[in-house]
Design a protein around this motif. Structure first.
Motif, mmCIF file in Angstrom:
data_model
loop_
_atom_site.group_PDB
_atom_site.id
_atom_site.type_symbol
_atom_site.label_atom_id
_atom_site.label_comp_id
_atom_site.label_asym_id
_atom_site.label_seq_id
_atom_site.Cartn_x
_atom_site.Cartn_y
_atom_site.Cartn_z
ATOM 1 N N GLY A 29 -4.367 -2.605 1.183
ATOM 2 C CA GLY A 29 -4.465 -1.156 1.030
ATOM 3 C C GLY A 29 -3.119 -0.537 0.694
ATOM 4 O O GLY A 29 -3.008 0.313 -0.199
ATOM 5 N N LEU A 30 -2.070 -0.974 1.392
ATOM 6 C CA LEU A 30 -0.726 -0.450 1.129
ATOM 7 C C LEU A 30 -0.251 -0.848 -0.265
ATOM 8 O O LEU A 30 0.341 -0.033 -0.987
ATOM 9 C CB LEU A 30 0.249 -0.969 2.191
ATOM 10 N N GLU A 31 -0.520 -2.078 -0.659
ATOM 11 C CA GLU A 31 -0.089 -2.521 -1.988
ATOM 12 C C GLU A 31 -0.833 -1.768 -3.088
ATOM 13 O O GLU A 31 -0.260 -1.473 -4.137
ATOM 14 C CB GLU A 31 -0.292 -4.030 -2.131
ATOM 15 N N THR A 32 -2.098 -1.459 -2.846
ATOM 16 C CA THR A 32 -2.874 -0.680 -3.817
ATOM 17 C C THR A 32 -2.268 0.706 -4.005
ATOM 18 O O THR A 32 -2.111 1.189 -5.132
ATOM 19 C CB THR A 32 -4.339 -0.561 -3.361
ATOM 20 N N VAL A 33 -1.930 1.342 -2.891
ATOM 21 C CA VAL A 33 -1.330 2.674 -2.955
ATOM 22 C C VAL A 33 -0.017 2.637 -3.737
ATOM 23 O O VAL A 33 0.235 3.483 -4.609
ATOM 24 C CB VAL A 33 -1.098 3.238 -1.535
ATOM 25 N N LYS A 34 0.821 1.658 -3.444
ATOM 26 C CA LYS A 34 2.105 1.549 -4.133
ATOM 27 C C LYS A 34 1.913 1.343 -5.633
ATOM 28 O O LYS A 34 2.609 1.947 -6.459
ATOM 29 C CB LYS A 34 2.922 0.387 -3.551
ATOM 30 N N LEU A 35 0.962 0.470 -5.994
ATOM 31 C CA LEU A 35 0.706 0.179 -7.405
ATOM 32 C C LEU A 35 0.251 1.431 -8.154
ATOM 33 O O LEU A 35 0.751 1.745 -9.243
ATOM 34 C CB LEU A 35 -0.346 -0.924 -7.500
ATOM 35 N N LEU A 36 -0.691 2.163 -7.573
ATOM 36 C CA LEU A 36 -1.224 3.352 -8.241
ATOM 37 C C LEU A 36 -0.188 4.469 -8.320
ATOM 38 O O LEU A 36 -0.087 5.162 -9.339
ATOM 39 C CB LEU A 36 -2.479 3.837 -7.506
ATOM 40 N N GLU A 37 0.570 4.642 -7.266
ATOM 41 C CA GLU A 37 1.599 5.694 -7.270
ATOM 42 C C GLU A 37 2.673 5.419 -8.315
ATOM 43 O O GLU A 37 3.188 6.337 -8.953
ATOM 44 C CB GLU A 37 2.240 5.800 -5.889
#
Length: 398
Positions: free
Chosen positions: A169-177
């Protein structure tokens, strides 16, 4: 924010930014797309330019531009990942419904590699960008984001306590941001349990303040969240189950968002699960001990643009940090990948396209470990863009 809404000072800053990035090959040359990067960095030209250039490099290295045509997502993600597309909001933005709490996250994450999961996130983001462009053409007006309804009903403490679920979940947020700024018009999270606030608190530090302002978190009061949704969209664009009048038979409701039948809310069959077989070194691999609190890196001078840098590695007992980056002429480091790898559970394989002639670095990071060293078995190869045979790092450095 649209270019037409800029005041005089902002417009001047925008023109300076356009001039600074005029050499960039953009996936979308529209002014409103360019403005997203500036807004994401609060009109700081230097920071916006840095963000955009790093994202362009990331797209090239990971072949994102052709992902919709050239990559077939794993079937289990197409079937069980919770996302549906239905209608448009009052601004013409596509509405994405994410029945997040109904998904079998343990089953999903045990059925695909982390790399394939994150690639699917990119795949969906690219589909979203395409939908936004299409809606803009149909409406004959600029549309720059999507409307998300994230339904947490059914989300359990068991799911939220699952470490791979939190990590991805954290990696997804970082990627999209980092790569899809301002693609979000608004997100309304509904049926959020109290425990969710703890998880959301972990995510907040990685969200841009501009993004945070677009997110509303509501509880289980149906009357409250239905009213909030209907402020953003007409009833005929919202499914009945969320307080609207749209029926499941409505052609605007794309249940699939893919080309297979969705199975949202169902458990992932164990037949999809990846085999839990501890990886073993291959004959051509070389062993490497990475001491505790240390990093070991492999440098390679790329002399031909579009060379492909490939790697395989595994660790014997524990995870390891792994980074891929290049060094610019002025000594600046540009990260293309920086992750903790569960390489004691699965053989890690990957590749990037080297889009410039400079020093590329592959780095194993054990600096976070204070007690144990890590044994890594690895193999690295550079495929040159011509018919020249592949060259391993070991051969290259002889």
């Amino acid at each position: 924010m649209f270019v037409s809404q800029l005041d005089e000072t902002q417009r001047a800053t925008f023109e300076q930014f356009k001039e600074a990035i005029k050499d960039c090959q953009l996936v979308n040359p529209d002014d409103n797309y360019i403005l997203k990067w500036l807004v994401a960095r609060s009109f700081d030209i230097d920071q916006a330019e840095k963000m955009l250039r790093q994202s362009i490099e990331w797209r090239r290295a990971n072949r994102i531009d052709g992902i919709l045509d050239q990559w077939e997502p794993p079937e289990v993600l197409q079937k069980y990942y919770p996302v549906e597309l239905c209608g448009v909001d009052k601004f013409g933005c596509p509405i994405c419904i994410v029945p997040f709490g109904q998904a079998d996250w343990r089953g999903i994450l045990q059925s695909v590699s982390k790399r394939d999961y994150l690639r699917y996130i990119c795949y969906l983001a690219e589909m979203g960008m395409t939908e936004i462009v299409n809606n803009s053409k149909l409406a004959q007006k600029p549309i720059i984001g999507s409307m998300f309804i994230i339904d947490m009903e059914g989300l359990s403490g068991k799911q939220m306590s699952y470490k791979p679920f939190r990590d991805i979940g954290l990696e997804t947020v970082k990627l999209l941001e980092a790569n899809y700024p301002e693609d979000l018009r608004k997100t309304i999270i509904i049926n959020a349990p109290k425990l969710f606030t703890l998880v959301f608190a972990m995510v907040k530090p990685f969200l841009n303040p501009v993004t945070l302002e677009k997110i509303s978190v509501l509880g289980f009061d149906r009357k409250e969240w239905s009213a909030a949704l209907l402020k953003e969209m007409d009833a005929n664009q919202l499914p009945v189950r969320y307080g609207g009048t749209m029926k499941e038979s409505d052609p605007k409701w794309n249940h699939n968002y893919s080309f297979v039948e969705k199975k949202i809310g169902e458990e992932v069959p164990q037949s999809y699960y990846l085999a839990k077989v501890k990886p073993t070194p291959k004959d051509y691999m070389i062993s490497l001990d990475v001491p505790k609190r240390k990093k070991i890196k492999f440098e390679h001078e790329i002399t031909q643009v579009n060379s492909i840098l490939r790697w395989e590695f595994m660790t014997e007992d524990c995870d390891i940090g792994f980074s891929v980056y290049y060094m610019e002429d002025d000594g600046k480091r540009v990260d293309l990948m920086n992750e903790r790898m569960q390489s004691h559970l699965v053989m890690e394989e990957g590749q990037i396209v080297c889009t410039r002639t400079c020093t590329y670095v592959l780095e194993f990071d054990n600096s976070y470990s204070v007690l144990r060293s890590k044994t890594v078995w690895h193999h690295m190869v550079v495929d040159l863009p011509s018919s020249t045979p592949a060259v391993s790092f070991e051969e290259f450095n002889q």
